[in-house]
Design a protein around this motif. Structure first.
Motif, short mmCIF file in Angstrom:
data_model
loop_
_atom_site.label_atom_id
_atom_site.label_comp_id
_atom_site.label_asym_id
_atom_site.label_seq_id
_atom_site.Cartn_x
_atom_site.Cartn_y
_atom_site.Cartn_z
N ILE A 138 0.88 -1.18 0.00
CA ILE A 138 0.00 0.00 0.00
C ILE A 138 0.91 1.22 0.00
O ILE A 138 1.14 1.87 1.02
N ILE B 296 0.41 -6.10 2.08
CA ILE B 296 -0.53 -7.19 2.33
C ILE B 296 -0.13 -8.40 1.52
O ILE B 296 0.03 -8.31 0.29
N MET C 95 -3.58 -11.88 4.72
CA MET C 95 -5.01 -11.80 4.49
C MET C 95 -5.38 -12.74 3.33
O MET C 95 -4.56 -12.97 2.44
N SER D 41 -10.94 -11.27 1.13
CA SER D 41 -11.04 -10.20 2.13
C SER D 41 -10.24 -8.98 1.69
O SER D 41 -10.67 -7.84 1.86
N HIS D 42 -9.06 -9.23 1.14
CA HIS D 42 -8.25 -8.12 0.63
C HIS D 42 -9.05 -7.25 -0.34
O HIS D 42 -9.14 -6.04 -0.20
N LYS E 175 -12.22 -7.01 -0.87
CA LYS E 175 -13.40 -6.38 -0.27
C LYS E 175 -13.01 -5.12 0.54
O LYS E 175 -13.59 -4.05 0.34
N HIS E 176 -12.02 -5.26 1.41
CA HIS E 176 -11.66 -4.14 2.27
C HIS E 176 -10.93 -3.04 1.51
O HIS E 176 -11.11 -1.86 1.78
N ILE E 177 -10.11 -3.43 0.55
CA ILE E 177 -9.33 -2.42 -0.18
C ILE E 177 -10.26 -1.55 -1.04
O ILE E 177 -9.94 -0.40 -1.33
N TYR F 139 -12.97 -0.34 0.04
CA TYR F 139 -13.37 0.76 0.93
C TYR F 139 -12.24 1.75 1.18
O TYR F 139 -12.44 2.95 1.06
N VAL F 140 -11.08 1.23 1.55
CA VAL F 140 -10.03 2.15 2.01
C VAL F 140 -9.12 2.66 0.89
O VAL F 140 -8.25 3.49 1.14
N LEU G 29 -12.55 3.30 -3.42
CA LEU G 29 -13.61 4.31 -3.32
C LEU G 29 -13.05 5.73 -3.23
O LEU G 29 -13.60 6.66 -3.83
N SER G 30 -11.95 5.89 -2.52
CA SER G 30 -11.31 7.22 -2.42
C SER G 30 -10.99 7.78 -3.80
O SER G 30 -11.11 8.97 -4.04
N PHE H 16 -10.82 -1.10 -11.22
CA PHE H 16 -12.28 -1.02 -11.03
C PHE H 16 -12.97 -2.19 -11.73
O PHE H 16 -13.98 -2.69 -11.26
N VAL I 257 -16.35 -2.75 -5.56
CA VAL I 257 -16.33 -1.30 -5.78
C VAL I 257 -17.76 -0.78 -5.91
O VAL I 257 -18.11 0.26 -5.34
N THR J 84 -19.32 -0.40 -2.48
CA THR J 84 -18.87 0.79 -1.74
C THR J 84 -19.47 2.06 -2.35
O THR J 84 -19.88 2.96 -1.64
N LEU K 17 -17.25 10.13 2.74
CA LEU K 17 -16.29 9.05 2.51
C LEU K 17 -15.89 8.44 3.85
O LEU K 17 -15.89 7.21 4.03
N GLU L 240 -16.34 -0.60 8.41
CA GLU L 240 -15.12 -1.19 8.98
C GLU L 240 -14.98 -0.94 10.47
O GLU L 240 -13.94 -1.21 11.04
N MET M 116 -4.64 -1.10 6.18
CA MET M 116 -4.62 -1.20 4.72
C MET M 116 -4.73 0.18 4.06
O MET M 116 -4.54 0.30 2.86
N PHE N 181 -6.04 7.44 0.91
CA PHE N 181 -7.22 7.52 1.77
C PHE N 181 -7.08 8.66 2.77
O PHE N 181 -8.01 9.46 2.96
N THR O 175 -7.83 12.03 1.01
CA THR O 175 -9.21 12.30 0.63
C THR O 175 -10.12 12.44 1.85
O THR O 175 -11.16 13.10 1.77
#
Lengths: 282, 282
Positions: free
Chosen positions: A117, A139, A168, A172-173, A175-177, A179-180, A183-184, A231, A238, A241, B191, B199, B208, B213, B216
């Motif tokens: 990251i 990760i 991870m 899960s990677h 899905k969570h990425i 969001y963080v 989406l940004s 994307f 994506v 989110t 956001l 989360e 992550m 992030f 933003t």
């Protein structure tokens, strides 16, 4: 140590710089579809030599740092060619499809799925910087599928580059990425679009923009060539989110329309909790 | 020079610091509804003395730096009390209602409506910093309604603090600032909300999150006490920008749902034009 960097842009180029600094016997070979980038990477000292795809057969380490719409085919080709002791690392921002595609590959144990990251809104060899990875999270997905000795080798490299490791599963990677990170980028691109559409004929207006606008819209400088495939690969997550983000914005708009500024206040106050979380991010 | 700062937070406190540095004979008096902030401002050296509202009658300069739901009444009271030579400056982020409310005030010519585009996501006296205003834009509205000598006085101060001046009517100010500032705050707050909701029970997830992030979502740390009145005062303009932003996000979502990633690419590529504009913002 013979190192092949496939994709000599921001990620691959920065990795090469740190690797040369930390491993004095590393010889760095570069590959890239963009010949101009290769020449640039060589003249910037990111790589020692320009290589051909068939050269990777004698590699000790191959780092694949290319857009996620082409990395699966490239990683497969590389694995087909490399020897038993070679470690192949992919650095893409989505991991599920890649891990799934490689699960039955005879050389799966030579492969390590990683996602550092780290990055900036810039791209290409000219964007490569030293110490990009220092104190950044890396990760690693499905680590148990990588040969134990090659896990050790990877960890030694990541440690020397100063990275924090998190393990991870690939699903899960992704899905969570979404969001963080993903989406940004959309929120920033669409903010940039909204303001440009309105203000494009009034350039003076941007004199009014302060550091707050610059900060929220910074990611809208990012490379479409890198982000479109992300994307696409991570479409379902994506979209989830993005739907929630649009719902939250629509709710906020409704509160304003109904003059419920007490609740507008509360929404912002609750979200201030993000301070606590951001203290851990640099 | 007797200077009264009403509201000794980030904006007023930073102004006081620079004023003391640039004008050696300035004596700074502070007023604030929050007694603790006043004590803090005094112990931090932002102000020389704590004052009462009736003291402003002998002021040479009064700076009003308080939330925009209370600044109109305060500016009116101050104008009622001050002498002919006194300059009264308001620094709020919305200007139309304020200028409208003051247009028939007998001391309108003592007043200057300003909006320094400067700040951070922090608030209170502890957030005050030196040189906050250096190289920042300061928007002055309806300058022709301020007495010529007091315009000169204001410009001398703003120049010494290092600000770039832009002149604008109050209505245009409120319309454009909704795009380049107010919308950024909503996009960032929502956001933050979207990610926190998803989360909140998985704190590890924020490992992550990278600098993208953080960038933003930075504005989601901002003060609800400051921003709620801004959204309320500038409701119509903010709702317009928010509607367009939601429409753009919804269109982007639709493109993804329809797998039109060619157009997803083009949307981002067009928005990359923001690079050119951001080069002028620090």
């Amino acid at each position: 140590m013979k190192v092949y960097i496939i994709g000599v842009g921001l990620i691959g180029g920065s990795f090469a710089l740190d690797l040369k600094a930390e491993f004095e016997h590393a010889v760095i070979y570069g590959l890239d579809q963009n010949k101009q980038h290769l020449e640039e990477a060589k003249s910037l000292g990111l790589i020692d030599h320009i290589a051909n795809p068939e050269d990777v057969e004698d590699a000790d380490l191959v780092l694949v740092a290319i857009p996620v719409d082409v990395n699966i085919a490239v990683v497969k080709n590389v694995l087909d060619q490399v020897g038993e002791h070679c470690l192949v690392i992919d650095t893409g921002s989505t991991k599920s499809k890649l891990c799934k595609s490689l699960e039955d590959h005879p050389k799966r144990r030579n492969f390590l799925a990683a996602h550092p990251i780290a990055g900036t809104e810039f791209s290409g060899p000219g964007a490569a910087v030293k110490n990009l990875y220092r104190n950044k999270t890396n990760i690693i997905c499905e680590v148990e599928k990588t040969a134990f000795k090659l896990q050790e080798k990877a960890l030694e490299i990541f440690q020397k580059l100063g990275m924090r490791i998190r393990y991870m599963d690939a699903k899960s990677h992704d899905k969570h990425i979404a969001y963080v990170s993903h989406l940004s980028h959309i929120s920033s691109f669409m903010l940039g679009k909204t303001v440009l559409e309105k203000e494009k004929n009034e350039k003076d207006i941007f004199d009014m923009a302060g550091s707050g606008f610059a900060s929220t819209v910074r990611l809208a400088k990012s490379s479409p060539a890198m982000w479109t495939p992300i994307f696409q690969e991570n479409k379902d997550n994506v979209l989830e989110t993005l739907t929630e983000y649009i719902n939250n914005l629509t709710h906020f708009k409704k509160l304003m329309e109904e003059n419920d500024f007490g609740e507008v206040y509360s929404e912002m106050e609750r979200t201030n909790y993000i301070k606590t979380i951001l203290n851990g991010i640099h």
